[in-house]
Motif scaffolding. Sequence first.
Motif, PDB file in Angstrom:
ATOM      1  N   ALA A  62      48.173  40.587  46.321  1.00  0.00           N
ATOM      2  CA  ALA A  62      48.345  41.955  45.832  1.00  0.00           C
ATOM      3  C   ALA A  62      47.185  42.347  44.928  1.00  0.00           C
ATOM      4  CB  ALA A  62      49.654  42.083  45.077  1.00  0.00           C
ATOM      5  N   HIS A  63      46.789  43.605  45.015  1.00  0.00           N
ATOM      6  CA  HIS A  63      45.775  44.174  44.126  1.00  0.00           C
ATOM      7  C   HIS A  63      46.475  44.661  42.863  1.00  0.00           C
ATOM      8  CE1 HIS A  63      42.691  46.956  42.626  1.00  0.00           C
ATOM      9  NE2 HIS A  63      41.834  46.401  43.473  1.00  0.00           N
ATOM     10  N   ASP A  64      45.784  44.600  41.751  1.00  0.00           N
ATOM     11  CA  ASP A  64      46.363  45.110  40.510  1.00  0.00           C
ATOM     12  C   ASP A  64      46.706  46.592  40.651  1.00  0.00           C
ATOM     13  OD1 ASP A  64      46.099  42.669  39.245  1.00  0.00           O
ATOM     14  OD2 ASP A  64      44.153  43.151  38.362  1.00  0.00           O
ATOM     15  N   PRO A  65      47.812  47.033  40.064  1.00  0.00           N
ATOM     16  CA  PRO A  65      48.187  48.458  40.144  1.00  0.00           C
ATOM     17  C   PRO A  65      47.110  49.360  39.569  1.00  0.00           C
ATOM     18  CG  PRO A  65      50.025  47.152  39.361  1.00  0.00           C
ATOM     19  CD  PRO A  65      48.824  46.238  39.352  1.00  0.00           C
ATOM     20  N   GLY A 117      49.874  53.518  44.654  1.00  0.00           N
ATOM     21  CA  GLY A 117      48.852  52.764  43.935  1.00  0.00           C
ATOM     22  C   GLY A 117      49.262  52.382  42.539  1.00  0.00           C
ATOM     23  N   ALA A 118      50.185  53.138  41.950  1.00  0.00           N
ATOM     24  CA  ALA A 118      50.697  52.812  40.621  1.00  0.00           C
ATOM     25  C   ALA A 118      51.810  51.778  40.744  1.00  0.00           C
ATOM     26  CB  ALA A 118      51.212  54.066  39.935  1.00  0.00           C
ATOM     27  N   HIS A 185      58.376  42.698  40.787  1.00  0.00           N
ATOM     28  CA  HIS A 185      58.242  43.450  39.543  1.00  0.00           C
ATOM     29  C   HIS A 185      56.771  43.664  39.173  1.00  0.00           C
ATOM     30  CE1 HIS A 185      59.266  45.039  35.657  1.00  0.00           C
ATOM     31  NE2 HIS A 185      58.501  44.146  35.069  1.00  0.00           N
ATOM     32  N   GLY A 186      56.428  44.905  38.853  1.00  0.00           N
ATOM     33  CA  GLY A 186      55.093  45.247  38.392  1.00  0.00           C
ATOM     34  C   GLY A 186      54.077  45.444  39.498  1.00  0.00           C
ATOM     35  N   ARG A 187      54.474  45.263  40.757  1.00  0.00           N
ATOM     36  CA  ARG A 187      53.546  45.414  41.871  1.00  0.00           C
ATOM     37  C   ARG A 187      53.500  46.872  42.328  1.00  0.00           C
ATOM     38  NH1 ARG A 187      54.463  41.998  47.406  1.00  0.00           N
ATOM     39  NH2 ARG A 187      56.208  43.475  47.572  1.00  0.00           N
ATOM     40  N   ALA A 188      52.346  47.324  42.811  1.00  0.00           N
ATOM     41  CA  ALA A 188      52.228  48.668  43.390  1.00  0.00           C
ATOM     42  C   ALA A 188      52.726  48.606  44.824  1.00  0.00           C
ATOM     43  CB  ALA A 188      50.780  49.143  43.340  1.00  0.00           C
ATOM     44  N   SER A 213      58.163  48.506  54.194  1.00  0.00           N
ATOM     45  CA  SER A 213      57.678  48.212  52.848  1.00  0.00           C
ATOM     46  C   SER A 213      56.249  47.684  52.920  1.00  0.00           C
ATOM     47  CB  SER A 213      58.574  47.169  52.171  1.00  0.00           C
ATOM     48  OG  SER A 213      59.885  47.654  52.008  1.00  0.00           O
ATOM     49  N   ALA A 214      55.432  48.119  51.980  1.00  0.00           N
ATOM     50  CA  ALA A 214      54.046  47.670  51.901  1.00  0.00           C
ATOM     51  C   ALA A 214      53.667  47.537  50.430  1.00  0.00           C
ATOM     52  CB  ALA A 214      53.121  48.657  52.610  1.00  0.00           C
ATOM     53  N   TYR A 215      52.568  46.860  50.174  1.00  0.00           N
ATOM     54  CA  TYR A 215      52.114  46.680  48.799  1.00  0.00           C
ATOM     55  C   TYR A 215      50.598  46.844  48.745  1.00  0.00           C
ATOM     56  CZ  TYR A 215      50.818  41.948  50.292  1.00  0.00           C
ATOM     57  OH  TYR A 215      50.267  40.884  50.945  1.00  0.00           O
ATOM     58  N   LEU A 216      50.098  47.249  47.585  1.00  0.00           N
ATOM     59  CA  LEU A 216      48.675  47.524  47.408  1.00  0.00           C
ATOM     60  C   LEU A 216      47.864  46.243  47.529  1.00  0.00           C
ATOM     61  CD1 LEU A 216      46.563  49.743  46.634  1.00  0.00           C
ATOM     62  CD2 LEU A 216      46.870  48.979  44.266  1.00  0.00           C
ATOM     63  N   THR A 217      46.859  46.262  48.416  1.00  0.00           N
ATOM     64  CA  THR A 217      46.006  45.089  48.594  1.00  0.00           C
ATOM     65  C   THR A 217      44.524  45.382  48.504  1.00  0.00           C
ATOM     66  OG1 THR A 217      46.164  45.418  51.016  1.00  0.00           O
ATOM     67  CG2 THR A 217      47.670  43.831  50.008  1.00  0.00           C
TER      68      THR A 217
END
Length: 222
Positions: A62-65, A117-118, A185-188, A213-217
Motif C-alpha cells: 500500500a502507498h501512504d495515504p 487517496g485519503a 485501518h489507516g489505509r487509503a 474493493s481496492a487500495y492506493l498503491t
Amino acid sequence: MSSEGSSSGSGRLMTGVAWAVLLLGLWLWGRQITEGPEGSSGPKTGDVAAVGRPLGVSLPPAHDPLAGERPERVQIPSVGINAPVVPRGLDAHGAVDPPPFEAPDEVGWFGGGARPGAAGPALLVGHVDTNTRKAVFYGLSAVRPGEKVRVTGSDGSVSEFTIDDVQVFQRSHFNAKKVYGERVHGRAELRLITCGGSFDRTTRAYSANVVVSAYLTGVPRG
C-alpha cells in the motif's frame, strides 16, 4: 444486468428498487463511515460470495495515504470503464443520492465520506443498466484482484489503486459494515458498488450488490 422483455417503465423501476436497498444500507451505516471501524477481513460465509484472488496473483504494498482530491474521472482499463465522476449528497430520506437515470454514464462519489487517496474508504457508485441499455458499471463484476483503478482528481493528479477483493453481497443479508467499512485501518481505500446477482421479476429488483474493493498503491507521474 438487463432483464429481457421489460417495458421501458419497468426497467427503470427495477434499477431504482435495487438502488433503494443499496442506499438504505449506507443510510444505516451513517456517521460511522468517516470514522473507520475495525477491519473486516477474514473468512466470508453465508451472506457473501467472494470472487477471491486467483492463485499466483501477488499484490503490491500500500502507498501512504494522500491529502485526497475531489475525484473527476475513474478508469478501469481491464474492463474499459472510463467515466466522469460527480459528487452526490444525501436525498430527503438521508440516503446517498445516486447519479440520475438520465446520466447513466456517470459515476457518483459520496462527498460526505473520504476523498480517493485519503485515508479511509472512498465510495464510488454507478448504475449497472437502464431501461434501454447498459450503464457505466455494467462490466464491474468482471474485474479481478490485481487489476488497476485510476482516479483523476480536480487538480489533475492521478491516484492508482489495486483491486484486492471482489464480492457479491446478497440483498437479504446486506451488511453495511462489511461493505462500507475500511478493510485495513489507516489505509487509503476505494469501494466501487453496483447492482448484481439475479433479477427477480416479482420484486422487480436485483438480488445482490457487486462490491469491488481496492487500495492506493501508486501515484503515477506525467
